[in-house]
Structures are given as C-alpha cells and as structure tokens.
Design an enzyme around this catalytic site. Structure first.
Site, PDB file in Angstrom:
ATOM      1  N   ARG A 119      13.822   4.642  -5.325  1.00  0.00           N
ATOM      2  CA  ARG A 119      13.049   5.533  -4.447  1.00  0.00           C
ATOM      3  C   ARG A 119      13.573   5.483  -3.012  1.00  0.00           C
ATOM      4  O   ARG A 119      14.015   4.438  -2.531  1.00  0.00           O
ATOM      5  CB  ARG A 119      11.565   5.188  -4.552  1.00  0.00           C
ATOM      6  CG  ARG A 119      11.118   5.417  -6.004  1.00  0.00           C
ATOM      7  CD  ARG A 119       9.665   5.245  -6.204  1.00  0.00           C
ATOM      8  NE  ARG A 119       8.903   6.230  -5.449  1.00  0.00           N
ATOM      9  CZ  ARG A 119       7.591   6.178  -5.329  1.00  0.00           C
ATOM     10  NH1 ARG A 119       6.904   5.206  -5.898  1.00  0.00           N
ATOM     11  NH2 ARG A 119       6.960   7.094  -4.633  1.00  0.00           N
TER      12      ARG A 119
ATOM     13  N   ARG B 184      -4.432  -0.403   1.843  1.00  0.00           N
ATOM     14  CA  ARG B 184      -4.618  -0.457   3.301  1.00  0.00           C
ATOM     15  C   ARG B 184      -5.610  -1.539   3.702  1.00  0.00           C
ATOM     16  O   ARG B 184      -5.453  -2.192   4.734  1.00  0.00           O
ATOM     17  CB  ARG B 184      -5.069   0.920   3.816  1.00  0.00           C
ATOM     18  CG  ARG B 184      -3.906   1.937   3.828  1.00  0.00           C
ATOM     19  CD  ARG B 184      -4.417   3.348   3.805  1.00  0.00           C
ATOM     20  NE  ARG B 184      -3.384   4.351   4.029  1.00  0.00           N
ATOM     21  CZ  ARG B 184      -2.554   4.824   3.091  1.00  0.00           C
ATOM     22  NH1 ARG B 184      -2.613   4.349   1.866  1.00  0.00           N
ATOM     23  NH2 ARG B 184      -1.666   5.755   3.383  1.00  0.00           N
TER      24      ARG B 184
ATOM     25  N   ASP C  60      -0.582  13.916  -5.884  1.00  0.00           N
ATOM     26  CA  ASP C  60      -0.626  13.035  -7.057  1.00  0.00           C
ATOM     27  C   ASP C  60      -1.295  13.700  -8.258  1.00  0.00           C
ATOM     28  O   ASP C  60      -1.229  13.182  -9.375  1.00  0.00           O
ATOM     29  CB  ASP C  60      -1.341  11.724  -6.703  1.00  0.00           C
ATOM     30  CG  ASP C  60      -0.514  10.895  -5.724  1.00  0.00           C
ATOM     31  OD1 ASP C  60       0.716  11.112  -5.636  1.00  0.00           O
ATOM     32  OD2 ASP C  60      -1.103  10.038  -5.037  1.00  0.00           O
TER      33      ASP C  60
HETATM   34  C1  S3P Z   1       0.238   7.611  -0.641  1.00  0.00           C
HETATM   35  C2  S3P Z   1       0.866   8.743  -0.179  1.00  0.00           C
HETATM   36  C3  S3P Z   1       1.544   9.707  -1.052  1.00  0.00           C
HETATM   37  C4  S3P Z   1       1.067   9.575  -2.490  1.00  0.00           C
HETATM   38  C5  S3P Z   1       1.075   8.150  -2.948  1.00  0.00           C
HETATM   39  C6  S3P Z   1       0.139   7.300  -2.088  1.00  0.00           C
HETATM   40  C7  S3P Z   1      -0.400   6.697   0.323  1.00  0.00           C
HETATM   41  O1  S3P Z   1       2.941   9.456  -1.038  1.00  0.00           O
HETATM   42  O2  S3P Z   1       1.863  10.362  -3.339  1.00  0.00           O
HETATM   43  O3  S3P Z   1       0.643   8.044  -4.293  1.00  0.00           O
HETATM   44  O4  S3P Z   1      -1.179   5.813  -0.110  1.00  0.00           O
HETATM   45  O5  S3P Z   1      -0.131   6.830   1.520  1.00  0.00           O
HETATM   46  P1  S3P Z   1       3.914  10.087   0.092  1.00  0.00           P
HETATM   47  O6  S3P Z   1       3.579   9.481   1.391  1.00  0.00           O
HETATM   48  O7  S3P Z   1       5.298   9.726  -0.363  1.00  0.00           O
HETATM   49  O8  S3P Z   1       3.660  11.560   0.048  1.00  0.00           O
END
Ligand code: S3P
Length: 428
Positions: free
Chosen positions: A123, A28, A314
């Site tokens: 994905r 981010r 995670d």
């Molecule tokens: C993340 C959100 C999660 C997480 C990923 C990182 C993020 O995924 O599992 O490792 O940085 O916004 P999802 O948004 O698919 O739940």
C-alpha cells in the site's frame, strides 16, 4: 485460509442488530490516549484484529493498555511518554494504524523500524511520508512503502499543505504531527473526508480551527486524558443495511450506530436510488449516534461521482451489490482509491459478483453496473475474499440473494473489522 459455507438465499430477514465499535474511532482513541498526559478510558472499543495491531504497537512503545471487561480499555502512557521499542513495530494489515502512527511518531528521540503484512507492504505510504518529510520526519532511506525506518528526530515544522488525494488518514497523520510542530500547520482538503480525529481531539482538550476547507492545527499542544465511548461502526452496520434493502420482505433495526455525516454517504446514495431509510438521532454532539430502520426497497440506477466518494469509500463494494439489483445502469467514477485498499477492490468486486451472474464492468476509477440481475450459480461455487474483510462480508450478503450454494474462501479476514459478523448473520 478458512473456508466458510455461506447462508443460502433468504425469503426474508427480521431482527435487531447492535454492531461492534467503530474501527476508525477505536484506532484514534488508543493513539490519542497514548499521546495524552495521563490515563484515558475507552468504552465499546472494537476488539478486532486491526485494533489489536494498534494496541500492540503502542504497547511496544511503552504505553500500558489494560482491558477491563469485554470491550473497555484503560490507556496509560508512561511518565517519560513513548519509549524506544526493542522490536520492529508490526502494523499487521492496518493502513490506518500505520499512516496515523507516522504522524504520531514523526518526532521521537529514538530509531523505529516499521513492518506489516503482505497486503500492507503493497500500500502507498508516499502520500503520508512526503508531507511529513517537509515537516522534518526523517526516514533512514527513502521509502514510499513498508518497510520503513525512522531516524530519531527532535523537531517538526508547521507546513501549509493541500491534500492531493482525499484521505482522512493523510489528513490525520498531518494533524497528529502538527500538534507536535513548532509553528501552525494548515491543511486544505478539497473534498471533505471523515473528521473523527478533529472531533476526538476536542475531547482530549485541543480544538482545531477551520477556515472554509482549511484546518488550522495549533503548534506544541499537549493532550489531556479523556473518557471516550466508541459508537457502533457504520461500516459494519452497512452490511445489514444493504441486506435489509435487498432481501425481500425484510425489516431490520440497527441500533446505536455512528452516523457522522462524513461516513453515511451510503444512506444518501440509497435514498438517491429511491429508498426510504428512516433515521432516529440520539446524540448530535461529538460523534452523532442514532438508530436506523431498514425495510426492503426497490432501487433505480444512479451516477456516483468523485465528490460522493469519500463518505462512502468503504461501502462501495456494498453499493455495487445494491446496484446489481437496481433498475437500470449505475456508474461509479472517481473511486480509483479502491485500487489501493486491502486488495484492488475494483477487480475483486467485479470478478466475484460477475461469477454470480451480475453485470459489472470495471472502470479504471470505478464501475458500471447494469441491473437488475438475478444472482445464481449453476453448481456449488467458492467465492474469494481476496484477503479483504469488506469483500468477504459483502459476498456473504450477496449469498442471501443467490440461488445455489456458496462457500467463502478467506473467511478469516472478517476478523479485521467485525469478528462477530458470522454470529450476527446466523442470528438473523
Ligand atoms: C480511514 C480512512 C479511509 C478509509 C479507511 C479508514 C480512517 O482511508 O478507507 O478504511 O480511519 O481514517 P483513506 O484515508 O485512505 O481514504
């Protein structure tokens, strides 16, 4: 594929660990820095493969990203802002980079080709593309996954949208597009997900309003440059947290880690299992940061359900490992998202831990685990990361509890989020 011999069963673990920067926050920081009007500085950035993918993509879009010292980068977008890439943008293995960038790039005056590795190609991207198309994003041909081609697009409209899956990546993509739209965007999330985008936007000069579970994203915003320091990654610290709880006679201090409550579900669930995990907070504004002290604990089985999942998503492979050592049955449901991570984590965790003697049953949306089971292999055994960094590291922690010799196949995958993992492991 790299094979790595895993350490053998340990009688104790002692030490202090400071983990590298948070992966979600590092992505981010590069993206918001690339959207800002001016030069931003990011300290303690995670220098791992996934974040390299993000830096590479934004460099291709004309942003200058220079490293200064070990883990500091200076992010300077050009005056004309993002420019047309002359090669396809390669997102490597990084779902976060791709999904959030679809939001950043929903309104650009040029054509974009997007590609990624074999795992990322599998994905689901429809969850981001569908709402973004409602806002005005224009894929050249209908797509629900990679490869994706975006046509030039000069307008985005605000929408009102309820997230059908609890996903911070989808929420963040819609926020980043919403900031460029011509009306307000309203995003409702039935279950709260990690809020790093919302918190970091405040540092970049844009504050989102919240009405209960709905976020209001103001239209036509420009971001001011910022200085960001990335906290240690809770998801990396989680490996040591679980190691400290499970290995006998252990005491580990984890310092300066991100303790955002939308991420620390693992601590809450280990507490529900009977553990005592003292936390000392240092910073409570912006991203909460603190130290965690872990000692060996005995655990009992619990039920983990849908509402618990986003804050531990995670760390679920590690929670399953912990449950193999807990007294009684642990059930984890509402976690079907694990099937569409870097690999199918429900299958990978079940297969690999059962090879060590665990009693894990895969459910369509989670696991049922009966414990405690001693982990052992009768002869030297090769376990597999399934090309997934979090599975590989969880198995390295399992090795600390396993009688017998284990080798990890696909050990290179740890570089996705924690390149110094094996060095830290060796130090303990
Ligand atoms: C993340 C959100 C999660 C997480 C990923 C990182 C993020 O995924 O599992 O490792 O940085 O916004 P999802 O948004 O698919 O739940």
């Amino acid at each position: 594929m790299t094979q790595q011999q895993l350490p053998s069963k340990r009688s104790h673990l002692k030490g202090m660990i400071q983990v590298p920067g948070d992966k979600s926050i590092s992505h981010r920081a590069i993206m918001l820095g690339s959207m800002a009007r001016g030069t931003s500085k990011v300290r303690h950035l995670l220098m791992a493969d996934d974040v390299q993918s993000t830096m590479q993509v934004y460099r291709q879009l004309g942003v200058t990203i220079e490293t200064s010292g070990e883990d500091t980068v200076i992010v300077s977008p050009g005056v004309a802002h993002l420019r047309a890439p002359d090669q396809p943008l390669d997102f490597g293995n990084s779902g976060t980079t791709l999904r959030l960038s679809l939001g950043v790039l929903a309104k650009q005056p040029f054509h974009i080709d997007m590609i990624g590795d074999v795992s990322l190609q599998k994905r689901p991207m429809g969850r981001v593309l569908k709402p973004l198309e409602k806002m005005g994003l224009r894929p050249v041909t209908p797509a629900t996954g990679l490869p994706i081609q975006l046509a030039p697009n000069q307008t985005l409209h605000g929408i009102t949208y309820t997230l059908p899956v609890a996903s911070a990546q989808v929420k963040s993509a819609l926020i980043l597009a919403g900031l460029q739209a011509d009306q307000m965007t309203r995003i409702t999330e039935p279950i709260a997900t990690r809020d790093h985008t919302e918190r970091m936007l405040t540092t970049f000069g844009v504050t989102l309003k919240r009405q209960d579970s709905t976020l209001l994203v103001p239209a036509a915003q420009s971001l001011s440059p910022a200085d960001v320091t990335v906290p240690g990654d809770f998801s990396s610290a989680a490996f040591w947290l679980v190691a400290g709880v499970l290995v006998p006679d252990s005491q580990l201090a984890l310092s300066e880690i991100g303790l955002n409550p939308t991420r620390t579900g693992l601590i809450q669930l280990l507490k529900r299992m009977g553990a005592d995990i003292p936390v000392q907070m240092h910073q409570t504004s912006g991203e909460p940061i603190g130290d965690v002290l872990v000692q060996t604990q005995s655990l009992r089985g619990i039920d983990v359900t849908k509402n618990d999942i986003p804050a531990v998503i995670d760390e679920l492979p590690l929670l399953v490992l912990a449950a193999t050592q807990a007294e009684g049955v642990t059930t984890i449901t509402g976690a079907e998202e694990l099937r569409v991570k870097e690999t199918d984590r429900i299958d990978a965790v079940t297969t690999e831990l059962n090879r060590l003697g665990a009693q894990v049953t895969a459910l369509p949306d989670g696991f049922s685990i009966t414990g405690p089971t001693p982990l052992h292999v009768a002869e030297p055994t090769v376990v597999r990361s399934h090309g997934d960094h979090r599975i590989g590291m969880m198995l390295a922690i399992a090795a600390l509890l396993t009688d017998g010799a284990l080798t990890l196949d696909g050990a290179e995958s740890v570089a996705i989020s924690y390149p110094t993992f094996f060095n830290d492991l060796a130090q303990l």
